[in-house]
Motif scaffolding. Structure first.
Motif, PDB file in Angstrom:
ATOM      1  N   TYR A 124       0.803  -1.047   0.099  1.00 27.68           N
ATOM      2  CA  TYR A 124       0.216  -0.018  -0.067  1.00 27.68           C
ATOM      3  C   TYR A 124       0.896   1.434   0.084  1.00 27.68           C
ATOM      4  N   ASN A 125       0.371   2.482  -0.477  1.00 28.26           N
ATOM      5  CA  ASN A 125       1.033   3.570  -0.616  1.00 28.26           C
ATOM      6  C   ASN A 125       0.573   4.546   0.471  1.00 28.26           C
ATOM      7  N   TRP A 126       1.453   5.037   1.135  1.00 30.09           N
ATOM      8  CA  TRP A 126       1.192   5.673   2.494  1.00 30.09           C
ATOM      9  C   TRP A 126       1.833   7.269   2.545  1.00 30.09           C
ATOM     10  N   ARG A 127       1.119   8.103   2.936  1.00 27.50           N
ATOM     11  CA  ARG A 127       1.868   9.422   3.078  1.00 27.50           C
ATOM     12  C   ARG A 127       1.734   9.777   4.560  1.00 27.50           C
ATOM     13  N   LYS A 128       2.976  10.259   5.004  1.00 31.20           N
ATOM     14  CA  LYS A 128       3.087  10.595   6.240  1.00 31.20           C
ATOM     15  C   LYS A 128       2.443  12.073   6.549  1.00 31.20           C
ATOM     16  N   THR A 147      -2.732   6.334   0.686  1.00 32.73           N
ATOM     17  CA  THR A 147      -3.071   7.732  -0.308  1.00 32.73           C
ATOM     18  C   THR A 147      -4.072   7.109  -1.326  1.00 32.73           C
ATOM     19  N   HIS A 148      -4.582   5.949  -1.165  1.00 30.40           N
ATOM     20  CA  HIS A 148      -5.491   5.611  -2.302  1.00 30.40           C
ATOM     21  C   HIS A 148      -6.717   6.538  -1.953  1.00 30.40           C
ATOM     22  N   ARG A 149      -7.395   6.750  -3.237  1.00 31.50           N
ATOM     23  CA  ARG A 149      -8.432   7.481  -3.284  1.00 31.50           C
ATOM     24  C   ARG A 149      -9.530   6.848  -2.559  1.00 31.50           C
ATOM     25  N   ASP A 150     -10.388   7.633  -1.652  1.00 34.98           N
ATOM     26  CA  ASP A 150     -11.471   7.307  -0.643  1.00 34.98           C
ATOM     27  C   ASP A 150     -11.109   5.906   0.305  1.00 34.98           C
ATOM     28  N   CYS A 151      -9.855   5.757   0.400  1.00 34.32           N
ATOM     29  CA  CYS A 151      -9.541   5.051   1.370  1.00 34.32           C
ATOM     30  C   CYS A 151      -8.922   5.560   2.475  1.00 34.32           C
ATOM     31  N   LEU A 152      -9.669   5.213   3.708  1.00 35.81           N
ATOM     32  CA  LEU A 152      -9.384   6.200   5.059  1.00 35.81           C
ATOM     33  C   LEU A 152      -8.480   5.571   5.947  1.00 35.81           C
ATOM     34  N   VAL A 153      -7.827   4.479   5.708  1.00 40.74           N
ATOM     35  CA  VAL A 153      -7.051   3.750   6.367  1.00 40.74           C
ATOM     36  C   VAL A 153      -5.691   4.454   7.017  1.00 40.74           C
ATOM     37  N   ARG A 154      -5.582   4.520   8.222  1.00 39.63           N
ATOM     38  CA  ARG A 154      -4.420   5.269   8.780  1.00 39.63           C
ATOM     39  C   ARG A 154      -3.553   4.296   9.621  1.00 39.63           C
ATOM     40  N   LYS A 155      -2.412   4.609   9.585  1.00 40.32           N
ATOM     41  CA  LYS A 155      -1.295   3.665  10.264  1.00 40.32           C
ATOM     42  C   LYS A 155      -0.587   4.644  11.155  1.00 40.32           C
ATOM     43  N   ASN A 156      -0.388   4.369  12.463  1.00 42.87           N
ATOM     44  CA  ASN A 156       0.675   4.853  13.380  1.00 42.87           C
ATOM     45  C   ASN A 156       1.814   4.218  13.708  1.00 42.87           C
ATOM     46  N   VAL A 157       2.778   4.680  13.405  1.00 36.85           N
ATOM     47  CA  VAL A 157       4.054   3.974  13.631  1.00 36.85           C
ATOM     48  C   VAL A 157       5.017   4.382  14.772  1.00 36.85           C
ATOM     49  N   GLU A 158       5.289   3.676  15.603  1.00 37.41           N
ATOM     50  CA  GLU A 158       5.966   4.279  16.932  1.00 37.41           C
ATOM     51  C   GLU A 158       7.370   3.775  16.815  1.00 37.41           C
ATOM     52  N   HIS A 159       8.299   4.585  16.935  1.00 38.16           N
ATOM     53  CA  HIS A 159       9.771   4.099  16.757  1.00 38.16           C
ATOM     54  C   HIS A 159      10.484   4.180  18.183  1.00 38.16           C
ATOM     55  N   SER A 160      11.235   3.324  18.443  1.00 32.98           N
ATOM     56  CA  SER A 160      12.068   3.501  19.716  1.00 32.98           C
ATOM     57  C   SER A 160      13.217   4.393  19.343  1.00 32.98           C
ATOM     58  N   ALA A 161      13.896   4.642  20.454  1.00 35.80           N
ATOM     59  CA  ALA A 161      15.118   5.644  20.314  1.00 35.80           C
ATOM     60  C   ALA A 161      16.010   5.423  19.450  1.00 35.80           C
ATOM     61  N   GLY A 172      -8.884   1.225  10.466  1.00 35.80           N
ATOM     62  CA  GLY A 172      -9.595   1.161   9.154  1.00 35.80           C
ATOM     63  C   GLY A 172      -9.223  -0.153   8.336  1.00 35.80           C
ATOM     64  N   GLN A 173      -9.983  -0.239   7.424  1.00 30.46           N
ATOM     65  CA  GLN A 173      -9.479  -1.597   6.580  1.00 30.46           C
ATOM     66  C   GLN A 173      -9.440  -0.921   5.089  1.00 30.46           C
ATOM     67  N   HIS A 174      -8.579  -1.341   4.405  1.00 29.96           N
ATOM     68  CA  HIS A 174      -8.443  -0.999   2.825  1.00 29.96           C
ATOM     69  C   HIS A 174      -9.670  -1.391   2.063  1.00 29.96           C
ATOM     70  N   THR A 175     -10.042  -0.601   1.188  1.00 30.17           N
ATOM     71  CA  THR A 175     -11.025  -0.687   0.452  1.00 30.17           C
ATOM     72  C   THR A 175     -10.698  -0.875  -1.097  1.00 30.17           C
ATOM     73  N   HIS A 176      -9.476  -1.283  -0.992  1.00 38.99           N
ATOM     74  CA  HIS A 176      -8.838  -1.660  -2.501  1.00 38.99           C
ATOM     75  C   HIS A 176      -7.722  -2.556  -2.419  1.00 38.99           C
ATOM     76  N   GLU A 177      -7.257  -2.864  -3.537  1.00 40.38           N
ATOM     77  CA  GLU A 177      -6.362  -3.708  -3.732  1.00 40.38           C
ATOM     78  C   GLU A 177      -4.937  -2.961  -3.387  1.00 40.38           C
ATOM     79  N   ARG A 178      -3.885  -3.973  -3.216  1.00 40.93           N
ATOM     80  CA  ARG A 178      -2.475  -3.293  -3.037  1.00 40.93           C
ATOM     81  C   ARG A 178      -2.085  -2.489  -4.377  1.00 40.93           C
TER      82      ARG A 178
END
Length: 238
Positions: A124-128, A147-161, A172-178
């Motif tokens: 999937y394509n993600w925009r920070k 970044t897919h149109r109409d796809c509302l999936v979000r992702k939070n990525v937590e990094h260690s130090a 959310g869940q993707h409404t499209h294919e990869r």
DNA sequence: AGCCTTTGACCAGCG
DNA sequence: TCGCTGGTCAAAGGC
């Protein structure tokens, strides 16, 4: 067959465990790399844990915990919340961190060493869209949108130090294919191969590929394997 | 030109 | 109400 196609390239990096019922878990340099729906359809985390426990524990005990954790997440409602592993094997000195999925940092190597720090190589394509220092600034947290149109999936990525991903939360869940392979080339071709590997025609399989995102501290017993892998990447060999 | 990341500002929820 | 925290927005700049 997907495994056969892919393993020749990745054989230097993969440890794999094939279970009797056809499930196949891939461990890429210590990362629990790929869960597909077909892999996850039947077993609960508990079942998998018991099956894995029947295998040679010398393969990697941490792997079993990762598998169990990810399966638990798989069958839970969103958000998916994965806690970091408490234990990881010691790395060879020339290699402090290698995450095949999104972060690949090799320290102690020349400046030309590979660094892949992308939100995900999960198809999937993600925009920070934001980053915050949470938990007292100890863990920077990045926020990504699909970044897919109409796809509302979000992702939070937590990094260690030290930059490793310690937690990924999907909402959310993707409404499209990869997405197409085109963007995978941005990741040096590795993910393109992964796409080939996971490129089942079954779209429901693809929709579960978020679980490729679970980055783990590497579990590497042979530094030379990684060195050869890096050579391959640096040579531009896709 | 389009897509991306960065980053400070803003907003909402909560104690 | 106020301050803190986490999540989001959006302008700016880079590729």
């Amino acid at each position: 067959s997907n495994w056969d196609r892919c393993s020749s390239w990745f054989q230097l990096a993969f440890h794999h465990i094939s279970l009797r019922n056809g499930m196949c878990f891939l461990l890429v340099q210590g990362n629990f790399e790929t869960f597909h729906e077909q892999d996850l359809a039947l077993p609960t985390a508990q079942v998998v844990h018991s099956k894995c426990s029947m295998l040679d524990q010398a393969v990697n005990p941490s792997f079993i915990r990762v598998a169990t954790s990810a399966l638990t997440s798989q069958h839970a409602s969103y958000p998916v919340n994965v806690t970091p592993l408490p234990e990881v094997p010691t790395l060879p000195p020339q290699l402090s961190s290698v995450n095949a999925e999104s972060t690949c940092v090799l320290q102690g190597l020349p400046s030309s060493s590979i660094t892949l720090d992308r939100p995900a190589v999960d198809g999937y394509n993600w925009r920070k869209y934001g980053q915050k220092a949470v938990k007292g600034g100890e863990y920077p947290k990045s926020y990504y949108k699909c970044t897919h149109r109409d796809c509302l999936v979000r992702k939070n990525v937590e990094h260690s130090a030290d930059g490793r991903i310690v937690q990924i939360i999907y909402r959310g869940q993707h409404t499209h294919e990869r997405s197409s392979k085109r963007r995978f080339k941005d990741y040096g071709g590795i993910s393109e191969d992964l796409d080939d590997f996971s490129g089942s025609t079954d779209t429901s399989v693809r929709s579960q590929s978020d679980y490729q995102d679970y980055c783990r501290k590497p579990i590497i017993s042979n530094g030379d394997m990684v060195g050869r892998l890096v050579e391959k990447i640096q040579d531009g060999d896709e």
